[in-house]
Scaffold this active site. Structure first.
Site, PDB file in Angstrom:
ATOM      1  N   HIS A  46      47.755  24.326  27.189  1.00  0.00           N
ATOM      2  CA  HIS A  46      47.011  24.764  26.685  1.00  0.00           C
ATOM      3  C   HIS A  46      46.019  23.251  26.000  1.00  0.00           C
ATOM      4  CE1 HIS A  46      47.715  29.482  26.307  1.00  0.00           C
ATOM      5  NE2 HIS A  46      47.661  28.863  27.988  1.00  0.00           N
ATOM      6  N   GLU A  48      45.838  22.654  23.250  1.00  0.00           N
ATOM      7  CA  GLU A  48      46.377  22.226  21.789  1.00  0.00           C
ATOM      8  C   GLU A  48      47.939  21.433  21.817  1.00  0.00           C
ATOM      9  OE1 GLU A  48      45.659  25.341  22.437  1.00  0.00           O
ATOM     10  OE2 GLU A  48      45.306  26.894  20.599  1.00  0.00           O
ATOM     11  N   CYS A  76      47.369  30.501  20.247  1.00  0.00           N
ATOM     12  CA  CYS A  76      47.979  31.624  20.693  1.00  0.00           C
ATOM     13  C   CYS A  76      49.540  31.443  20.207  1.00  0.00           C
ATOM     14  CB  CYS A  76      48.634  31.537  22.094  1.00  0.00           C
ATOM     15  SG  CYS A  76      49.544  30.516  22.829  1.00  0.00           S
ATOM     16  N   CYS A  79      51.065  28.352  21.355  1.00  0.00           N
ATOM     17  CA  CYS A  79      50.816  27.047  20.735  1.00  0.00           C
ATOM     18  C   CYS A  79      50.812  27.164  19.001  1.00  0.00           C
ATOM     19  CB  CYS A  79      49.837  27.338  20.358  1.00  0.00           C
ATOM     20  SG  CYS A  79      48.827  26.892  22.632  1.00  0.00           S
TER      21      CYS A  79
END
Length: 144
Positions: A46, A48, A76, A79
């Protein structure tokens, strides 16, 4: 946040969901990333996580204290766990994620009692612009 939006556009150009993130310390970008789970064959890639990895490599440290993470979409659960483990001081995000958001939408892990690190959180920064990227991306996907 404008730089995070540019990184999100980079993700979209690669066929990824348009989410971008950058980590800033004392006004200087120390790490950046964009969604790449498809390209990297990595479910954890992701935006992040990629920004945290980039900053951690540059700092040669997994603790990224006194930093602010800017991301175009509310993080999410995965993360938010990484953000807490990295000791990020502040999280600033654009669009809320009512389906998976873990910084206030469906969960609030930024100040969960069971975590030993709490993250200052501010959402809604350039939310319309960040959200529009996602809406257009998924509208194009549905048309195909």
């Amino acid at each position: 946040m404008q730089r995070a939006i540019t990184l999100a556009q980079k993700a979209e150009q690669q066929g990824e969901v348009p989410v971008g993130a950058l980590l800033v310390k004392e006004g200087v970008c120390v790490g950046e990333g964009w969604n790449q789970p498809i390209l990297r064959h990595d479910p954890s890639a992701h935006a992040e996580i990629n920004a945290l990895r980039d900053a951690g490599q540059a700092a040669e440290n997994y603790r990224l204290i006194e930093t602010t993470l800017y991301v175009t979409l509310e993080p999410c659960v995965m993360c938010m766990g990484a953000i807490a483990n990295a000791r990020i001081k502040r999280l600033v995000f654009g669009a809320s994620d009512p389906a998976r958001g873990a910084a206030g939408s469906i969960l609030s892990l930024s100040n969960a009692a069971f975590l030993n690190h709490h993250v200052e959180t501010e959402g809604g920064v350039l939310a319309d612009e960040c959200g529009e990227l996602l809406k257009l991306f998924f509208a194009k996907k549905r048309r195909k």
